[in-house]
Design a protein around this motif. Structure first.
Motif, short mmCIF file in Angstrom:
data_model
loop_
_atom_site.label_atom_id
_atom_site.label_comp_id
_atom_site.label_asym_id
_atom_site.label_seq_id
_atom_site.Cartn_x
_atom_site.Cartn_y
_atom_site.Cartn_z
N GLY A 117 0.73 -1.09 -0.01
CA GLY A 117 0.00 -0.05 -0.14
C GLY A 117 0.92 1.28 -0.05
N THR A 118 0.24 2.34 0.12
CA THR A 118 1.02 3.48 -0.07
C THR A 118 0.24 4.70 0.79
OG1 THR A 118 1.34 3.09 -2.50
CG2 THR A 118 1.91 5.29 -1.70
N TYR A 119 1.27 5.40 1.60
CA TYR A 119 0.78 6.47 2.60
C TYR A 119 1.68 7.62 2.33
CZ TYR A 119 4.28 5.54 5.90
OH TYR A 119 5.29 5.37 6.68
N ALA A 120 1.08 8.80 2.78
CA ALA A 120 1.94 9.73 3.16
C ALA A 120 1.91 10.39 4.52
CB ALA A 120 1.38 11.14 2.36
N ALA A 121 3.05 10.81 4.94
CA ALA A 121 3.19 11.16 6.55
C ALA A 121 4.12 12.35 6.30
CB ALA A 121 3.86 10.11 7.23
N PHE A 122 3.62 13.53 7.23
CA PHE A 122 4.41 14.72 7.15
C PHE A 122 3.79 15.53 8.19
CE2 PHE A 122 0.89 14.89 4.17
CZ PHE A 122 0.40 16.17 4.75
N TYR A 123 4.73 16.46 8.68
CA TYR A 123 4.31 17.25 9.66
C TYR A 123 4.12 18.77 9.01
CZ TYR A 123 5.99 14.24 13.43
OH TYR A 123 6.16 13.21 14.34
N THR A 124 3.07 19.62 9.43
CA THR A 124 3.03 20.67 8.67
C THR A 124 2.54 21.84 9.67
OG1 THR A 124 2.01 21.95 6.86
CG2 THR A 124 0.59 20.34 7.96
N ASN A 125 2.62 23.04 9.60
CA ASN A 125 2.06 24.22 10.25
C ASN A 125 1.37 25.01 9.46
OD1 ASN A 125 3.33 23.51 12.54
ND2 ASN A 125 5.16 24.94 12.20
N GLU A 130 7.13 31.54 19.29
CA GLU A 130 7.53 31.97 17.87
C GLU A 130 6.28 31.43 16.88
OE1 GLU A 130 12.31 31.11 17.49
OE2 GLU A 130 10.86 29.31 17.74
N MET A 131 6.22 32.57 15.87
CA MET A 131 5.05 32.41 15.08
C MET A 131 5.53 31.96 13.54
SD MET A 131 2.33 34.79 13.71
CE MET A 131 1.25 35.06 15.27
N PHE A 132 4.94 30.90 13.17
CA PHE A 132 5.14 30.15 11.92
C PHE A 132 4.69 31.34 10.85
CE2 PHE A 132 4.11 27.63 8.23
CZ PHE A 132 5.21 26.97 7.73
N HIS A 133 5.47 31.40 9.65
CA HIS A 133 4.83 32.40 8.70
C HIS A 133 5.26 31.63 7.34
CE1 HIS A 133 3.61 35.94 10.65
NE2 HIS A 133 4.53 35.79 11.55
N GLU A 134 4.27 31.83 6.34
CA GLU A 134 4.39 31.26 5.01
C GLU A 134 4.18 32.47 4.25
OE1 GLU A 134 4.04 26.68 4.09
OE2 GLU A 134 2.19 27.77 4.35
N VAL A 135 4.83 32.68 3.02
CA VAL A 135 4.21 33.76 2.26
C VAL A 135 4.79 33.26 0.89
CG1 VAL A 135 4.60 36.09 1.52
CG2 VAL A 135 4.98 35.67 3.97
N TYR A 136 3.65 33.11 0.14
CA TYR A 136 3.89 32.80 -1.28
C TYR A 136 3.78 33.90 -2.25
CZ TYR A 136 3.86 28.16 0.36
OH TYR A 136 3.99 26.80 1.05
N ALA A 137 4.59 33.66 -3.53
CA ALA A 137 4.45 34.92 -4.42
C ALA A 137 3.02 34.76 -4.88
CB ALA A 137 5.48 34.54 -5.49
N THR A 138 2.47 35.87 -5.34
CA THR A 138 1.18 36.21 -6.00
C THR A 138 0.92 35.40 -7.21
OG1 THR A 138 1.65 38.29 -6.90
CG2 THR A 138 0.61 38.49 -4.75
N ASN A 139 1.89 35.23 -7.89
CA ASN A 139 2.12 34.48 -9.16
C ASN A 139 2.43 32.86 -8.94
OD1 ASN A 139 4.61 34.80 -8.68
ND2 ASN A 139 5.06 35.59 -11.01
N SER A 140 2.31 32.21 -7.83
CA SER A 140 2.64 31.04 -7.57
C SER A 140 1.71 30.22 -6.49
CB SER A 140 3.79 30.64 -7.23
OG SER A 140 4.40 31.21 -5.96
#
Length: 187
Positions: A93-101, A112-122
């Motif tokens: 079988g197949t699975y995915a495992a990961f941590y994310t905020n 501390e605060m987690f920040h994620e900023v993506y370009a407007t064109n992506s």
């Protein structure tokens, strides 16, 4: 991969090197693996296709376990043997495992605060993982399901006697699956 082991890319390259040696009439892989990345199926398929095209026989000799991604490797070989009846086959079988905020999460210890900023064109960059951080696993599940369908196709192609039950993720001792996942007990 890791300390004192070979990863699928190194194994792929070794198989291809041996496949291109005229004096090599076959390859036997002594394996004890709980699995690994589902994407290794592509590395092993590439290498074993070359070995088979060059007329080489291939076999996996299981001295421990042949599970999960390892089963794809085994299915791509022409034979799968176990050292004894207690070797383990399956866990397919197949699975995915990961941590994310998610954006704005605060570490309760350091503040501390987690920040994620993506370009407007992506806007699609890491979208499945960002959605999962918000509780929506649908896209990750779709990707895992697609990968599992590819995996199952490899298993069924190389092990035509595999049962539907065996494809559901369980594992068995070699003595229980002779004629399906295992071709026999050998030393």
């Amino acid at each position: 991969g890791g300390a004192c082991t070979y990863g699928s890319k190194e194994l792929r390259d070794m198989i291809i090197r041996a496949a291109n040696v005229k004096q090599c009439i076959g390859q036997i892989f002594i394996v004890d693996t709980p699995g690994g990345s589902s994407f290794s199926k592509f590395d092993f398929k590439e290498a074993l296709d070359i070995a088979h095209k060059n007329g080489q026989m291939t076999a996996v000799y299981v001295d421990g376990m042949l599970c999960s991604a390892g089963m794809a490797w085994g299915a791509l070989c022409q034979k799968r043997y176990a050292r004894n009846e207690h070797c383990i086959f399956g866990c397919m079988g197949t699975y995915a495992a990961f941590y994310t905020n998610k954006n704005g999460d605060v570490n309760t210890i350091t503040q501390e605060m987690f920040h994620e900023v993506y370009a407007t064109n992506s806007p699609m960059k890491n979208r499945p993982f960002r959605d999962a951080a918000e509780g929506d696993d649908k896209r990750i599940e779709e990707e895992v399901t697609k990968s599992n369908e590819e995996y199952i196709a490899i298993i069924k192609s190389g092990i035509p006697n595999v049962t539907d039950e065996q494809l559901q993720g369980g594992d068995w001792e070699a003595g229980e699956v002779i004629g399906t996942l295992c071709d026999g007990i050998r030393t």
